[in-house]
Design an enzyme around this catalytic site. Structure first.
Site, PDB file in Angstrom:
ATOM      1  N   CYS A 156       0.909  -0.849   0.242  1.00  0.00           N
ATOM      2  CA  CYS A 156      -0.715  -0.185   0.203  1.00  0.00           C
ATOM      3  C   CYS A 156       1.037   1.256  -0.294  1.00  0.00           C
ATOM      4  O   CYS A 156       0.307   2.371   0.063  1.00  0.00           O
ATOM      5  CB  CYS A 156      -0.946  -0.331   0.941  1.00  0.00           C
ATOM      6  N   HIS A 289      -2.309   8.346   6.052  1.00  0.00           N
ATOM      7  CA  HIS A 289      -2.446   7.134   5.244  1.00  0.00           C
ATOM      8  C   HIS A 289      -3.630   6.660   6.055  1.00  0.00           C
ATOM      9  O   HIS A 289      -5.029   6.214   4.551  1.00  0.00           O
ATOM     10  CB  HIS A 289      -1.720   6.387   6.136  1.00  0.00           C
ATOM     11  N   HIS A 324      -9.857   2.398  -0.340  1.00  0.00           N
ATOM     12  CA  HIS A 324      -8.331   2.380   0.049  1.00  0.00           C
ATOM     13  C   HIS A 324      -7.863   1.167  -1.563  1.00  0.00           C
ATOM     14  O   HIS A 324      -8.026   0.476  -2.006  1.00  0.00           O
ATOM     15  CB  HIS A 324      -8.041   0.972   1.029  1.00  0.00           C
TER      16      HIS A 324
END
Lengths: 780, 88
Positions: A156, A289, A324
């Site tokens: 990620c 994040h 995400h």
């Protein structure tokens, strides 16, 4: 020497919140979430989950693009960014493409396997687009880029990692223009994978909320055109923002969970500020994040408090706008940071309602105007691969902040890669079909070839075996304790064994874990785990998904597992370009050493054989078992090397220099020889000094003939006969084979692999059919 | 009920040993009242998630929240009671 500052001159986005930067910004201005129902594919288990699906017609928008959905998303965003930058007449040799990716063509691969396992149908075509590397090559072809082209897959944080890496390429003068960003599509694989980790919130993510229960999966792409400030100015480009700081770190803690105190996140943010000559008080907004998993948000809040004390600047998470998007997340956030600076406004945090007392910090709820000079953007990935980036308002001139002029001077440094830069090779570890040490490899080499074995391919029709170069037993039980070995994938074990063999314990004396970088690439990752997860998902119709196979399949599980098991907390890189993951890893690691940020680096690459890949390759007639000189047999293996500065006190095995990656599609062997000589010359090595050229190719037919002509062309330039050897002869063809070539070169210059005449300087050159190329030079 | 739980305790111990390839561990050495994860068995959070998959596969119990898993996995006995109460 003045630093070549990277600036942003173009941006593009496609995601669930909109198609194009203006549309996405409109959603953000309205604080409107783009999450919605999953309609892209049926899902037995997750059909009722809110996801960030791109609603635009991706096929139509991408136009004439052959590739996966991820590739198409990448090109849609790239086209927008390139148009915004107004790039014309750029020098192809000074232009590169660096992208992040984790999903690649997985969404199509799972359909291929479903057809095969359920209906016994063999429609392997989409497997051509399985790799994460596809999007970068596609974009490079479209714009004709011939500079550095590569892909990073640090889960990620991959998109942010690509931006960080591109900044280094620009600073070191390796390129003037870099198209950077990331793309990942939705896939059953990732839905079931995150589902198996109990990390999905079916009703949509709630970042930093007391009731937060996980992520919403999304898809999308974002791209930026990054340029050296001087060349952007010279062509009169409009500068949108400056990339003023970047930093990476590794938790070295756990495969999926972040270090709870946020130490890794803190380190990445601190390094980004230091790189940008900025104090914490100068950051005006933090784009967190903020995935909305209980662990991430708690950890990130702790890291923010540790860095900013009781003056945490306004911060927020944009995850509910589009979900995400994995690798794309860091790139989308980068584009939004640039947009925030231009608009002097910050996004809100949709999904946040109830403050979490345990966190003790609240994000910005709504879109709001705010004076912004510097925006910090965080991206954290599985394996604790953390990246922080700082974007700054381009309208504020550098030095306007009272103190920063003097600080800039103090921090000014020459490009890390001086022409004569050499690095010491302090240790070597290998697991290969030709043996598991230089001595064994030398013996195989002397015996004239590889250890060829039969590999079972039951999914071929009819079920068959094929001849391959496969690794034998590699002594995992000597290097990994049983409790650990139990759950590591075969490729993780193989990589860890090579890493442990390469790093002599005495080298660690007096070196802090944060000063040891790990850069281990792979072409296709742990295919056994990928296949196991897919088979289970397909045959059980998404019931009882297997989390360990999912975490093991993630490409950066190789490098991050080495970091965890060996406690190495320096920056952690996982390059995944076709054919040159090793050379790209070498570049990254030597960048860290050369800039004085690392004292040691573990550098390597690893790939493994798999029956699905072989079944497809056999169908396509990729190789002929009877004629390995036309194209080598498929192979596998891994090698890891310990590198340090050349002035390292320990006696090195050899040195490495002239490290370069690039692209040169349809390049005649003559022109390749020219590229090799030019690269050697940059490192102060004359063509006449080269004793041997080790070559390897990926996907190239008549490889022997091509490389013979290449060798002859180099010999002419050297003015003498240069010995030419194919390093894949002993290890088979695979994306990580050049790491084995590197080991072979060390054996040659040390005389452990005897040849006549003896070699002191060996160049290693690798080429793939799509034009990706890489090289380095090993010297005694 | 007690004997059912005892039977499940033994059954689950066997599943743990086989499912996690626990070398040198026997049913007798697993204390049914000790935590399954983060304890002496050397099992961690990803093993806990693997156990979620095993429960779904073998007992038809679908767990989607970590909090539920954490409570159920407090000990082998707690897990046996959870399975007895929830299995399909």
């Amino acid at each position: 020497m003045i630093r070549r500052h990277p600036v942003v001159t173009g941006t593009g986005i496609v995601c669930a919140a909109g198609d194009g930067v203006p549309a996405v910004w409109e959603s953000i201005r309205a604080n409107r979430s783009g999450l919605g129902p999953l309609t892209l594919f049926p899902s037995a288990r997750y059909a009722n989950h809110l996801v960030g699906q791109v609603r635009a017609d991706v096929d139509a928008r991408a136009g004439r693009v052959r590739g996966s959905r991820s590739d198409k998303l990448a090109w849609i965003a790239a086209r927008e960014a390139l148009a915004a930058a107004g790039l014309e007449n750029m020098d192809p040799a000074r232009t590169g493409v660096l992208l992040g990716a984790t999903v690649g063509g997985m969404a199509a691969t799972e359909e291929v396997l479903a057809a095969l396992l359920r209906d016994n149908r063999r429609a392997f075509g989409p497997l051509r687009f399985h790799e994460c590397a596809g999007a970068a090559v596609l974009c490079a072809k479209k714009i004709g880029a011939r500079g550095p082209v590569a892909t990073f897959s640090t889960a990620c944080s991959a998109g942010a990692m690509a931006i960080l890496a591109a900044a280094e390429f620009i600073e070191q003068g390796e390129a003037d223009v870099m198209l950077v960003g990331a793309a990942d599509s939705l896939a059953r694989f990732t839905l079931n994978g995150f589902g198996s980790l109990l990390l999905l919130d079916p009703n949509g993510c709630r970042p930093f909320d007391a009731r937060r229960a996980g992520i919403s999966l999304g898809e999308g792409a974002a791209m930026l055109v990054l340029e050296a400030e001087e060349t952007a100015m010279a062509r009169g480009a409009k500068v949108l923002a400056r990339l003023s700081g970047w930093g990476a770190s590794c938790d070295a803690f756990h495969a999926t969970a972040p270090q709870p105190e946020g130490l890794g996140a803190f380190a990445a943010m601190s390094r980004a500020l230091e790189r940008g000559d900025l104090g914490p008080g100068e950051i005006d907004f933090v784009s967190a994040h903020g995935t909305a998993t209980p662990d991430n948000d708690a950890m990130e809040a702790r890291a923010l408090k540790k860095l900013f004390g009781d003056r945490v600047p306004p911060f927020g998470s944009v995850k509910r706008f589009f979900g995400h998007t994995l690798a794309a997340s860091g790139a989308i956030k980068a584009v939004l940071a640039v947009q925030s600076l231009r608009e002097q406004a910050t996004p809100g945090t949709p999904g946040f309602e109830v403050a979490d007392e345990k966190i003790g910090l609240q994000p910005v709820r709504e879109f709001r105007p705010q004076p912004l000079g510097h925006v910090l953007s965080n991206s954290f990935g599985f394996g604790g691969n953390n990246v922080a980036l700082v974007f700054s308002d381009s309208r504020r001139r550098r030095g306007e902040e009272a103190h920063s002029e003097s600080r800039s001077r103090r921090h000014c440094f020459a490009p890390a890669r001086a022409d004569s830069n050499r690095f010491a090779i302090l240790g070597a570890g290998v697991v290969s079909p030709a043996g598991n040490s230089i001595e064994e490899v030398a013996a195989t080499f002397g015996a004239g070839g590889a250890r060829v074995s039969a590999f079972s391919v039951p999914v071929a029709s009819p079920a068959t075996t094929t001849r391959v170069c496969a690794c034998g037993e590699f002594g995992a039980e000597q290097f990994i304790e049983p409790a650990k070995r139990r759950r590591l994938s075969r490729l993780q074990q193989l990589t860890l064994v090579a890493a442990r063999r390469s790093l002599a314990p005495e080298l660690l004396a007096g070196v802090a874990p944060e000063r040891i970088c790990v850069a281990i690439g792979t072409g296709l990752g742990a295919l056994a785990d990928t296949a196991a997860f897919l088979e289970n998902m397909i045959l059980k119709d998404e019931r009882a998904p297997r989390p360990a196979a999912f975490t093991g399949s993630v490409h950066n599980s190789l490098a991050s597992q080495v970091a965890i098991e060996m406690n190495l907390a320096g920056p952690n890189f996982t390059p995944v370009p076709r054919g040159i993951p090793f050379e790209t890893a070498l570049w990254q690691a030597t960048t860290e050493i050369g800039a004085g940020r690392a004292d040691l680096a573990l550098v390597g690459a690893a790939d493994e054989l798999n029956q699905y890949q072989l079944a497809a390759g056999m169908r396509w007639g990729w190789w002929d078992e009877a004629s390995p000189e036309i194209r080598p047999l498929p192979g596998e293996g891994g090698a890891v090397f310990t590198l340090g500065p050349i002035e390292n006190k320990s006696a090195p095995l050899a040195s490495v220099s002239a490290i370069r990656i690039g692209r040169g599609e349809n390049v005649e062997a003559e022109a390749q020889a020219e590229w090799i000589c030019e690269t050697l010359a940059r490192a102060g090595i004359a063509a006449g000094e080269v004793d041997a050229l080790l070559t390897g190719t990926i996907g190239l037919r008549a490889t022997d003939e091509y490389c013979r002509v290449l060798g002859a062309a180099l010999s002419r330039r050297a003015g003498r006969e240069v010995l030419r050897l194919d390093y894949q002869r002993c290890c088979g063809e695979h994306h990580s084979a050049s790491a084995f070539g590197f080991l072979t070169a060390i054996g040659l210059v040390r005389g452990e692999i005897p040849v006549e005449p003896a070699c002191r300087t060996v160049a290693i050159f690798t080429l793939t059919t799509d034009g990706t190329r890489g090289m380095c030079c090993v010297r005694a | 009920m007690a004997s059912l739980i005892e039977t499940l305790v033994e059954e689950l111990k066997a599943k743990l040993i086989a499912g996690f390839r626990l070398e040198g561990v026997t049913a007798a050495t697993i204390n049914a009242d000790m935590p399954i994860f983060g304890g002496g068995l050397g099992l961690d959070s990803i093993d806990a998630l693997e156990l979620v998959a095993i429960l779904e596969q073998d007992y038809g119990i679908v767990i989607t929240e970590r909090a539920v898993a954490n409570k159920a996995f407090a000990s082998v006995r707690a897990l046996a009671e959870f399975v007895a109460a929830n299995r399909a």
